[in-house]
Design a protein around this motif. Sequence first.
Motif, PDB file in Angstrom:
ATOM      1  N   VAL A 186       0.805  -1.228   0.000  1.00  0.00           N
ATOM      2  CA  VAL A 186       0.000   0.000   0.000  1.00  0.00           C
ATOM      3  C   VAL A 186       0.848   1.294   0.000  1.00  0.00           C
ATOM      4  O   VAL A 186       0.669   2.143  -0.864  1.00  0.00           O
ATOM      5  CB  VAL A 186      -1.017  -0.009   1.157  1.00  0.00           C
ATOM      6  CG1 VAL A 186      -1.623   1.371   1.369  1.00  0.00           C
ATOM      7  CG2 VAL A 186      -2.128  -1.026   0.852  1.00  0.00           C
ATOM      8  N   PRO A 187       1.829   1.426   0.927  1.00  0.00           N
ATOM      9  CA  PRO A 187       2.618   2.670   0.889  1.00  0.00           C
ATOM     10  C   PRO A 187       3.383   2.833  -0.423  1.00  0.00           C
ATOM     11  O   PRO A 187       3.535   3.929  -0.939  1.00  0.00           O
ATOM     12  CB  PRO A 187       3.574   2.532   2.086  1.00  0.00           C
ATOM     13  CG  PRO A 187       3.444   1.151   2.574  1.00  0.00           C
ATOM     14  CD  PRO A 187       2.188   0.566   2.049  1.00  0.00           C
ATOM     15  N   HIS A 188       3.862   1.701  -0.965  1.00  0.00           N
ATOM     16  CA  HIS A 188       4.604   1.730  -2.220  1.00  0.00           C
ATOM     17  C   HIS A 188       3.706   2.220  -3.355  1.00  0.00           C
ATOM     18  O   HIS A 188       4.079   3.085  -4.137  1.00  0.00           O
ATOM     19  CB  HIS A 188       5.135   0.335  -2.520  1.00  0.00           C
ATOM     20  CG  HIS A 188       5.771   0.198  -3.860  1.00  0.00           C
ATOM     21  ND1 HIS A 188       6.959   0.822  -4.174  1.00  0.00           N
ATOM     22  CD2 HIS A 188       5.381  -0.451  -4.974  1.00  0.00           C
ATOM     23  CE1 HIS A 188       7.271   0.539  -5.422  1.00  0.00           C
ATOM     24  NE2 HIS A 188       6.337  -0.226  -5.937  1.00  0.00           N
ATOM     25  N   TRP A 189       2.511   1.657  -3.414  1.00  0.00           N
ATOM     26  CA  TRP A 189       1.569   2.057  -4.463  1.00  0.00           C
ATOM     27  C   TRP A 189       1.186   3.518  -4.325  1.00  0.00           C
ATOM     28  O   TRP A 189       1.090   4.233  -5.311  1.00  0.00           O
ATOM     29  CB  TRP A 189       0.321   1.180  -4.424  1.00  0.00           C
ATOM     30  CG  TRP A 189       0.577  -0.205  -4.927  1.00  0.00           C
ATOM     31  CD1 TRP A 189       1.585  -0.603  -5.747  1.00  0.00           C
ATOM     32  CD2 TRP A 189      -0.197  -1.379  -4.642  1.00  0.00           C
ATOM     33  NE1 TRP A 189       1.495  -1.942  -5.990  1.00  0.00           N
ATOM     34  CE2 TRP A 189       0.424  -2.446  -5.322  1.00  0.00           C
ATOM     35  CE3 TRP A 189      -1.327  -1.631  -3.868  1.00  0.00           C
ATOM     36  CZ2 TRP A 189      -0.074  -3.757  -5.267  1.00  0.00           C
ATOM     37  CZ3 TRP A 189      -1.825  -2.930  -3.809  1.00  0.00           C
ATOM     38  CH2 TRP A 189      -1.193  -3.977  -4.505  1.00  0.00           C
ATOM     39  N   LYS A 190       0.974   3.912  -3.058  1.00  0.00           N
ATOM     40  CA  LYS A 190       0.613   5.309  -2.806  1.00  0.00           C
ATOM     41  C   LYS A 190       1.645   6.239  -3.423  1.00  0.00           C
ATOM     42  O   LYS A 190       1.331   7.183  -4.130  1.00  0.00           O
ATOM     43  CB  LYS A 190       0.553   5.558  -1.292  1.00  0.00           C
ATOM     44  CG  LYS A 190      -0.855   5.637  -0.738  1.00  0.00           C
ATOM     45  CD  LYS A 190      -0.761   6.161   0.684  1.00  0.00           C
ATOM     46  CE  LYS A 190      -2.012   5.863   1.465  1.00  0.00           C
ATOM     47  NZ  LYS A 190      -1.759   5.943   2.899  1.00  0.00           N
ATOM     48  N   ASN A 191       2.932   5.953  -3.144  1.00  0.00           N
ATOM     49  CA  ASN A 191       4.014   6.779  -3.693  1.00  0.00           C
ATOM     50  C   ASN A 191       4.002   6.767  -5.208  1.00  0.00           C
ATOM     51  O   ASN A 191       4.105   7.787  -5.861  1.00  0.00           O
ATOM     52  CB  ASN A 191       5.366   6.247  -3.223  1.00  0.00           C
ATOM     53  CG  ASN A 191       5.707   6.793  -1.867  1.00  0.00           C
ATOM     54  OD1 ASN A 191       5.236   7.860  -1.511  1.00  0.00           O
ATOM     55  ND2 ASN A 191       6.492   6.060  -1.113  1.00  0.00           N
TER      56      ASN A 191
ATOM     57  N   ALA B  53       0.808   8.381  -6.704  1.00  0.00           N
ATOM     58  CA  ALA B  53       0.670   9.806  -6.375  1.00  0.00           C
ATOM     59  C   ALA B  53       1.629  10.630  -7.216  1.00  0.00           C
ATOM     60  O   ALA B  53       1.370  11.787  -7.530  1.00  0.00           O
ATOM     61  CB  ALA B  53       0.938  10.031  -4.899  1.00  0.00           C
TER      62      ALA B  53
END
Lengths: 264, 313
Positions: free
Chosen positions: B295-300, B303
């Motif tokens: 999730v954090p990876h995808w967010k970056n 975004a």
Amino acid sequence: MLDIINISKTFNKNTVNENKALTSLALSIKDGDFVTVIGGNGSGKSTMLNAVAGVLAVDCGRIVIDGADVTRLPEHRRAPYIGRVFQDPMMGTAGGMSIEENLALASWRGKRRTLRWGLSKKEREFYCEKLNELDLGLEDRLTVKTGLLSGGQRQALTLLMATLRRPKLLLLDEHTAALDPKTAKTVLDITNKIVEHHALTTLMVTHNMRDAIHLGNRLVMFDKGRIVIDLQGENKRQLTVEKLLGMFENLNDFDEFDDKLLLS
Amino acid sequence: MNINFLNLLDQLPGALAQGLIWGILAIGVYLTYKVLDIADLTVDGSFCTGGAVFVVLLTGGAPLWVALVAAFLAGLLAGFATGIFHVFFGISPLLAGILTQIGLWAVNLMIMGKPNLSVNVNHFRLLVSLRYLQEVIKGERPWYQSPLLTVSLLILSLIAILYWFFGTEFGTGVRATGSNIKMAKAQGINTDFAKVFGLMLSNGMVALSGALLTQYQGFADINMGRGAIIIGLAAVIIGEALLVWIFRNFALRLLSSVIGAVIYFVVIQTVLWLRLDPNYLKLLTAVVVAVFLAVPHWKNKFASLPARNKGGL
């Protein structure tokens, strides 16, 4: 204050990629000297800085800081003598920790780290005062994580951290190279102010000839792992970019001449 | 087939107790994974080491607290081994942890003498036990002897100690080592020592957690640590994903890992109640951890992509 005595460093020894980064380099710096270091890529200036800081072990030679032979000391045990600012603004501070925690870590540089807890009001006031001198508005943001600061703010903070406890030697490794021109100037002004205020013995590596000429009281130029130009006093004060370029070209002519001789 | 909601409610206290016990392991995983930025696989071995040392000492006649402290010390030793593999042998932390974990398999068998060793709640006074929990629920024991309370108090004191430690000059240095090792060295921190220390502390917590689970379930088993690191990671990641917005303080971050562990076990209990084959649990856990890590990876990633219909000159 700093004596670099005939140090050599060869990367990838005995391979096709063998690279003599430093060849019997000698440099002696007096207390309070502000030395600017220039040179092309691969000239050995960063290797020298890393050798002094203890990031790299030298093949031979000695490094003496204020009478103490540090040649065999690991990086963290040289920290009591040396304050450092890196090229990469991310490198100088712990991004996940607050400004005050970073300053606290720096205030313990080279001291035994005890089990004393937290920060006192007095320490916070001291940090505020120091941040105030930077004039970047950081004094109200003590608990902000440094990862949220801009590159210039981080470099200024790193400078402050490097000099919070007076270092015997300040190493600046192209510390404005990653900043935009305006920010770079601000950081250089802060650098100059701090170095002069504390009369710090400083080695500043830079790519910018103009900065190398305008700052400091001594200039050395590296080429192929050796010092080829070393100017101080009146010679340094009267130096211009044109003169320096001229000197550098003369050197290269000399090298070409050497090459021609060898080939004929 | 009828799925009775009351059955789930009956099983909740058990899930809570297990979640809290594994929460101590989650705190240990937090110390390596989040503070030191190391994924330490020693955990799968040291969890069982804690249980093994505890059972052998307690059944051998040692007082309860001695057995618990010894389990913690055994965990420190396991972490020390991984630390030495990493900083002195120059092995990557991931591989160093795997090496210790493999070695501990034999050590754990040596300690126990056989693959499974039980501790009878009828013969020994334990700190926590499934039996105590059941008796409290039935009203045969006073509420304050509930394992839920015992483990909660233990967790709170552990968090208090860790909060204090990581606020000291030395502890701040350990955090700096994980945050930016280059800067830490430049500030004169012995980063090798800091890493070894962090690995030891983490595995001490893990072994303590193993000793508690051993009491709770009434036995230590050579396989009890298998996949423990993934459960620990799941707890840390779930806790962070859900609570990072409100829990900013270090002590609360540790607490969020414990809450993550509790949520994990409640979810597991729920899917079991929904009649999921228990054999598929590990697959489910792996997928959940993978998604939460992504999730954090995808967010970056997404975004930073330019928006589709904007500025397309």
